[in-house]
Design a protein around this motif. Sequence first.
Motif, PDB file in Angstrom:
ATOM      1  N   LEU A 107      50.415  49.216  24.977  1.00  0.00           N
ATOM      2  CA  LEU A 107      49.964  47.837  24.785  1.00  0.00           C
ATOM      3  C   LEU A 107      50.332  47.318  23.402  1.00  0.00           C
ATOM      4  CD1 LEU A 107      46.443  48.028  26.471  1.00  0.00           C
ATOM      5  CD2 LEU A 107      48.509  46.962  27.398  1.00  0.00           C
ATOM      6  N   ALA A 108      50.284  48.194  22.400  1.00  0.00           N
ATOM      7  CA  ALA A 108      50.662  47.794  21.045  1.00  0.00           C
ATOM      8  C   ALA A 108      52.141  47.434  20.959  1.00  0.00           C
ATOM      9  CB  ALA A 108      50.335  48.915  20.061  1.00  0.00           C
ATOM     10  N   GLN A 109      52.930  47.981  21.887  1.00  0.00           N
ATOM     11  CA  GLN A 109      54.363  47.679  21.942  1.00  0.00           C
ATOM     12  C   GLN A 109      54.652  46.490  22.872  1.00  0.00           C
ATOM     13  OE1 GLN A 109      56.038  51.400  23.214  1.00  0.00           O
ATOM     14  NE2 GLN A 109      55.394  52.494  21.365  1.00  0.00           N
ATOM     15  N   HIS A 110      53.591  45.770  23.259  1.00  0.00           N
ATOM     16  CA  HIS A 110      53.690  44.572  24.105  1.00  0.00           C
ATOM     17  C   HIS A 110      54.220  44.904  25.497  1.00  0.00           C
ATOM     18  CE1 HIS A 110      52.888  42.356  20.436  1.00  0.00           C
ATOM     19  NE2 HIS A 110      53.930  42.919  19.859  1.00  0.00           N
ATOM     20  N   ALA A 111      53.815  46.061  26.011  1.00  0.00           N
ATOM     21  CA  ALA A 111      54.247  46.450  27.353  1.00  0.00           C
ATOM     22  C   ALA A 111      53.642  45.516  28.397  1.00  0.00           C
ATOM     23  CB  ALA A 111      53.831  47.888  27.639  1.00  0.00           C
ATOM     24  N   ALA A 112      54.458  45.117  29.367  1.00  0.00           N
ATOM     25  CA  ALA A 112      53.979  44.299  30.473  1.00  0.00           C
ATOM     26  C   ALA A 112      53.356  45.200  31.539  1.00  0.00           C
ATOM     27  CB  ALA A 112      55.129  43.493  31.065  1.00  0.00           C
ATOM     28  N   ALA A 113      52.728  44.591  32.535  1.00  0.00           N
ATOM     29  CA  ALA A 113      52.062  45.360  33.578  1.00  0.00           C
ATOM     30  C   ALA A 113      53.039  46.277  34.305  1.00  0.00           C
ATOM     31  CB  ALA A 113      51.392  44.409  34.562  1.00  0.00           C
ATOM     32  N   ARG A 114      54.239  45.787  34.573  1.00  0.00           N
ATOM     33  CA  ARG A 114      55.217  46.608  35.291  1.00  0.00           C
ATOM     34  C   ARG A 114      55.600  47.846  34.482  1.00  0.00           C
ATOM     35  NH1 ARG A 114      58.303  45.623  39.577  1.00  0.00           N
ATOM     36  NH2 ARG A 114      57.663  43.436  39.585  1.00  0.00           N
ATOM     37  N   THR A 115      55.684  47.710  33.174  1.00  0.00           N
ATOM     38  CA  THR A 115      56.012  48.855  32.321  1.00  0.00           C
ATOM     39  C   THR A 115      54.906  49.897  32.377  1.00  0.00           C
ATOM     40  OG1 THR A 115      57.276  47.429  30.836  1.00  0.00           O
ATOM     41  CG2 THR A 115      56.580  49.570  29.979  1.00  0.00           C
ATOM     42  N   LEU A 116      53.646  49.456  32.336  1.00  0.00           N
ATOM     43  CA  LEU A 116      52.529  50.386  32.414  1.00  0.00           C
ATOM     44  C   LEU A 116      52.514  51.136  33.741  1.00  0.00           C
ATOM     45  CD1 LEU A 116      49.592  48.282  30.912  1.00  0.00           C
ATOM     46  CD2 LEU A 116      50.770  50.190  29.841  1.00  0.00           C
ATOM     47  N   VAL A 117      52.715  50.406  34.820  1.00  0.00           N
ATOM     48  CA  VAL A 117      52.714  51.034  36.139  1.00  0.00           C
ATOM     49  C   VAL A 117      53.880  52.010  36.264  1.00  0.00           C
ATOM     50  CG1 VAL A 117      53.009  50.602  38.599  1.00  0.00           C
ATOM     51  CG2 VAL A 117      51.482  49.150  37.261  1.00  0.00           C
ATOM     52  N   GLY A 118      55.048  51.625  35.761  1.00  0.00           N
ATOM     53  CA  GLY A 118      56.200  52.520  35.810  1.00  0.00           C
ATOM     54  C   GLY A 118      55.972  53.786  35.009  1.00  0.00           C
ATOM     55  N   HIS A 119      55.342  53.666  33.848  1.00  0.00           N
ATOM     56  CA  HIS A 119      55.041  54.840  33.023  1.00  0.00           C
ATOM     57  C   HIS A 119      54.058  55.761  33.750  1.00  0.00           C
ATOM     58  CE1 HIS A 119      54.442  57.132  29.305  1.00  0.00           C
ATOM     59  NE2 HIS A 119      53.142  57.092  29.560  1.00  0.00           N
ATOM     60  N   ALA A 120      53.051  55.165  34.377  1.00  0.00           N
ATOM     61  CA  ALA A 120      52.076  55.971  35.111  1.00  0.00           C
ATOM     62  C   ALA A 120      52.723  56.689  36.285  1.00  0.00           C
ATOM     63  CB  ALA A 120      50.930  55.086  35.598  1.00  0.00           C
ATOM     64  N   ARG A 121      53.628  56.020  36.978  1.00  0.00           N
ATOM     65  CA  ARG A 121      54.312  56.659  38.112  1.00  0.00           C
ATOM     66  C   ARG A 121      55.113  57.869  37.635  1.00  0.00           C
ATOM     67  NH1 ARG A 121      56.200  55.679  43.341  1.00  0.00           N
ATOM     68  NH2 ARG A 121      54.196  54.639  43.572  1.00  0.00           N
ATOM     69  N   GLU A 122      55.748  57.754  36.496  1.00  0.00           N
ATOM     70  CA  GLU A 122      56.514  58.881  35.958  1.00  0.00           C
ATOM     71  C   GLU A 122      55.610  60.049  35.577  1.00  0.00           C
ATOM     72  OE1 GLU A 122      58.715  57.356  32.696  1.00  0.00           O
ATOM     73  OE2 GLU A 122      60.112  56.188  33.938  1.00  0.00           O
ATOM     74  N   ARG A 123      54.400  59.761  35.120  1.00  0.00           N
ATOM     75  CA  ARG A 123      53.468  60.807  34.706  1.00  0.00           C
ATOM     76  C   ARG A 123      52.773  61.481  35.886  1.00  0.00           C
ATOM     77  NH1 ARG A 123      51.242  61.061  29.583  1.00  0.00           N
ATOM     78  NH2 ARG A 123      50.218  62.861  30.541  1.00  0.00           N
ATOM     79  N   ALA A 124      52.711  60.816  37.027  1.00  0.00           N
ATOM     80  CA  ALA A 124      51.938  61.311  38.167  1.00  0.00           C
ATOM     81  C   ALA A 124      52.621  62.509  38.823  1.00  0.00           C
ATOM     82  CB  ALA A 124      51.745  60.204  39.189  1.00  0.00           C
TER      83      ALA A 124
END
Length: 239
Positions: free
Chosen positions: A192-209
Motif C-alpha cells: 500500500l505504501a508503494q501505491h499498489a492498486a487492488a489488482r496488484t494486491l490480489v495478484g501478489h496474494a495469488r502468487e503467495r497462496a
Amino acid sequence: MKALLTTCTLARSDKEPSQDACDAQMHRESVIAALADGVGRAEMGSEAAHKTVESFINYFKSRPPSWSNRKALEEFAKLINRSLHQEGMARCGHPEMLSTACAVAIEGDRLHGLNVGDSRVYVLRGDKLTQLSVDHAEPQKDFEHVLRRCMGMEPDVAPHFFETPVAAGDVVLLCSDGITRVVPDEELRQLLAQHAAARTLVGHARERATEETLDDMSAVVVQVQAINPAAVTAQARLD
C-alpha cells in the motif's frame, strides 16, 4: 473530495465463479465502499455476497439527508441482514444466504465503517497500517475459518463499528480472508505504501497462496487524494 478507487475480485479457479463481491463508488462528496465474502458451505453464499455489496452501495446513495454516515451504515446492515435471513428461510427452510460484510463511508475528514465476519478493513497513514475491523472468527489454531458471526445467519446482527479521521495521503483497504490468510500485515503495508492498486494486491496474494490456502480473493483500495473543507463543516453540523 478526490480519491482513487480500485477494486478486484479473483476466483480460486476457472471452474466456478467467485463467492466474493466488492465495489467502491464516489457519490457527491463521499466515498462508499463495500466487500463481502459468501460463506463457502452455504448454498447461496455467492448470491448473498453480491446482494450485500449492491445493497450497501445503492442504499447509501439514496440515504435520508438527515442521517449521519454511522446511522446510515447501521440501519442498512440491519435491513440487509434481515433480508438475507428471510430469503434463506423462505427458499431453503434454514439460513443459506450467508456472507461476511465490511463497508466504509468517507465524508469530510471522517471514515465510518462496520464489519461482520472476517473480511477486514485497514487504513495506512504514513508508514503505519492499522486494522479497523475485528475478526468474528474462532481464535483457536486451525479453526480460524469458522465464523462466529455473519450476515444472514440470525434475524438480527451485531456489526463491529469503527470510526477514524482521514487525510490526504491516507489509504484504505478492504479485503477478504483469501488475501489476509496468505499475505502478512507487513507485506500489505509495504504494498500500500508503494501505491499498489487492488489488482496488484490480489495478484501478489495469488502468487503467495499454496494449494491448501488458495481461496477466492478480493480487495478494494481507496487512495485519498484531497479532502473538501466544505464537506468537513457540513459533516460536523450533521453529526
